[in-house]
Motif scaffolding. Structure first.
Motif, mmCIF file in Angstrom:
data_model
loop_
_atom_site.group_PDB
_atom_site.id
_atom_site.type_symbol
_atom_site.label_atom_id
_atom_site.label_comp_id
_atom_site.label_asym_id
_atom_site.label_seq_id
_atom_site.Cartn_x
_atom_site.Cartn_y
_atom_site.Cartn_z
ATOM 1 N N GLY A 75 -40.189 79.838 43.442
ATOM 2 C CA GLY A 75 -41.030 79.248 44.483
ATOM 3 C C GLY A 75 -42.438 79.808 44.507
ATOM 4 N N ALA A 282 -40.965 73.334 51.003
ATOM 5 C CA ALA A 282 -39.803 74.200 50.784
ATOM 6 C C ALA A 282 -38.682 73.463 50.049
ATOM 7 C CB ALA A 282 -39.306 74.745 52.116
ATOM 8 N N ILE A 283 -38.337 72.282 50.530
ATOM 9 C CA ILE A 283 -37.221 71.543 49.928
ATOM 10 C C ILE A 283 -37.620 70.954 48.573
ATOM 11 C CG2 ILE A 283 -35.646 69.595 50.222
ATOM 12 C CD1 ILE A 283 -35.806 70.045 53.241
ATOM 13 N N SER A 410 -38.753 79.465 49.866
ATOM 14 C CA SER A 410 -37.701 78.578 49.348
ATOM 15 C C SER A 410 -36.894 79.233 48.224
ATOM 16 C CB SER A 410 -38.327 77.269 48.859
ATOM 17 O OG SER A 410 -39.208 77.494 47.767
ATOM 18 N N TYR A 419 -29.085 76.186 47.880
ATOM 19 C CA TYR A 419 -29.966 75.045 48.145
ATOM 20 C C TYR A 419 -29.591 74.329 49.442
ATOM 21 C CZ TYR A 419 -32.216 70.489 47.360
ATOM 22 O OH TYR A 419 -32.965 69.342 47.489
ATOM 23 N N LEU A 422 -31.084 76.010 52.442
ATOM 24 C CA LEU A 422 -32.519 75.735 52.540
ATOM 25 C C LEU A 422 -32.772 74.349 53.122
ATOM 26 C CD1 LEU A 422 -35.532 76.342 51.729
ATOM 27 C CD2 LEU A 422 -35.013 75.187 49.573
#
Length: 465
Positions: A75, A282-283, A410, A419, A422
């Motif tokens: 990230g 973030a995603i 992230s 994942y 998150l």
């Protein structure tokens, strides 16, 4: 804005200012004729820059993972180029405030082109530190791409600001969608030059950002911000009234007080864009990493990101119309709900299911689009021309910092919790927008849901949340 009671309207009224949206003789919304040319030039530059923007989104995390050998730091590129966007927003905002949109946006894209070239060089040399520095410089492109939307609104009538912003964002779609789908082609080109394949999209970014800089530097004339200021000054001289903003409760026909910033509305718009940027970055950042970890090809991840980027920009015309017609706050609240749906779906989607992940990323892009267009309109409504560019730059600093935070966090969240954790956390954070906007709507004494509005534009869209 009409003249004082008993005073005939100035014959120059249709050329008053973009914040006075009505042509009193024609009875319809009026904008300077230069606005059409400005939007065309901005649309062309955004189409080019979209390809440059997509490079970091598509392969930035993968390139870092390959060079650093760590998912936990994947990230970091998003954090760096969004951090660079924060620095870029400050610089671009100050240049625009002093000299106009054309030099500010041109310099931003030129800087991003240099940063893209630095990323390619870093990948070829295997230099992590040069990669970090170049990604920081590359972030100026993100800042410029976003700040161009404000240029589209400078000459727009208040009742059309949402649509003006959305047109500029929509123009980004073509390049931003094509870019991720050229991962294979640009990768082969990079490999032929002795550079790692994942640096290929940054080669495209060099050309795209340089071309966007040339288009703006040559063709963005007249400068929209400088022209808007001149029209506002002419309007003040002709009518004896200061340019907006004037709050709706100031209904006297005496000359208006000096324009001022509506801080409550400014904070609301900034919060909307900050929340949506945090969750989206973030995603989005970790989705390609998540997919490759479960056996998907880089090209497949590129396709998912292309669909996501399309959803970020393609719905803009519809979003702009909704912002202008049903209200800024309602669309902003919808962004929080859509982002929640995106997070939940991404968290529950089977790792092998490309359609499910693609749908989640499409919803993620759509929620971001709702937040950015509505938030931009709120901020532009809140700030007078005299300080508009610098204030918008500062708002975009906050957006970029939120993106940097989301990008950096992230990788750490995925490394420790996965994942799904998150994605679900991001959706919950986005949902926090809804109560914030409810409180903002209730705090609006005028009932408009947007704080203040020009007395020259009584038809500006009312809102309630």
């Amino acid at each position: 804005m009409s003249a004082r009671p008993g005073t005939p309207a100035s014959p120059a009224a249709p050329h008053a200012a973009p914040d006075g949206p009505h042509d009193e003789r024609a009875g319809e919304v009026w904008e300077p004729p230069e606005q059409k040319r400005v939007l065309i030039v901005l649309a062309l530059s955004q189409t080019l820059s979209g390809a440059g923007l997509a490079a970091g989104i598509t392969v930035g995390a993968l390139l870092a993972e390959e060079m650093l050998g760590s998912t936990g730091l994947a990230g970091l590129p998003a954090a760096l180029f969004t951090g660079g966007a924060a620095l870029g927003a400050v610089g671009i905002g100050r240049v625009c405030q002093r000299w106009g949109r054309r030099p500010g946006l041109t310099a931003g894209y030129a800087t991003a082109g240099l940063g893209s070239l630095g990323v390619v060089a870093a990948a070829g040399l295997g230099s992590v530190w040069l990669l970090f520095l170049s990604l920081l410089v590359y972030g100026a492109g993100t800042a410029t791409t976003l700040m161009a939307r404000y240029a589209g609104a400078d000459l727009a009538a208040p009742a059309r600001r949402g649509r003006a912003v959305s047109l500029v964002l929509f123009a980004t779609t073509l390049g931003a969608v094509i870019g991720p789908n050229l991962v294979g082609v640009t990768g082969e080109a990079a490999h032929g030059m002795g550079v790692p394949r994942l640096a290929g999209p940054f080669l495209l970014a060099v050309v795209a950002y340089a071309a966007a800089a040339v288009v703006l530097g040559v063709f963005l004339r007249p400068d929209p911000l400088r022209l808007a200021r001149r029209l506002a000054e002419e309007r003040e001289a002709e009518t004896g009234a200061a340019p907006p903003l004037v709050t709706a409760e100031d209904t006297s026909t005496d000359p208006a007080p000096a324009p001022r910033t509506d801080t409550r509305k400014l904070a609301t718009g900034a919060a909307v864009m900050t929340f949506t940027q945090l969750v989206m970055i973030a995603i989005m950042t970790m989705t390609p990493v998540h997919m490759r970890a479960h056996g998907h090809a880089t090209e497949t991840a590129g396709l998912v990101i292309a669909l996501h980027v399309a959803a970020m920009y393609l719905p803009s015309p519809l979003t702009g119309m909704l912002v202008d017609r049903i209200g800024r706050l309602r669309v902003a609240a919808a962004s929080g709900i859509v982002l929640l749906a995106a997070g939940v779906l991404a968290a529950l989607a089977p790792a092998h299911s490309v359609p499910a992940l693609a749908t989640a990323l499409v919803l993620l892009g759509l929620g971001w689009n709702f937040g950015l267009v509505s938030g931009t309109a709120i901020v532009t409504d809140a700030v007078p021309l005299a300080t508009r560019a610098s204030t918008q730059g500062l708002v975009d600093v906050g957006i970029a910092v939120a993106g940097a935070t989301g990008g950096m966090a992230s990788g750490l969240v995925v490394a420790t919790g996965g994942y799904s954790t998150l994605a679900l956390a991001g959706g919950i954070v986005a949902l926090g927008l809804v109560p914030l906007l409810v409180l903002s709507g209730r705090g609006d004494r005028t009932g408009t849901g947007t704080g203040s509005r020009s007395v020259a534009s009584p038809s500006a869209p009312g809102e309630r949340t």
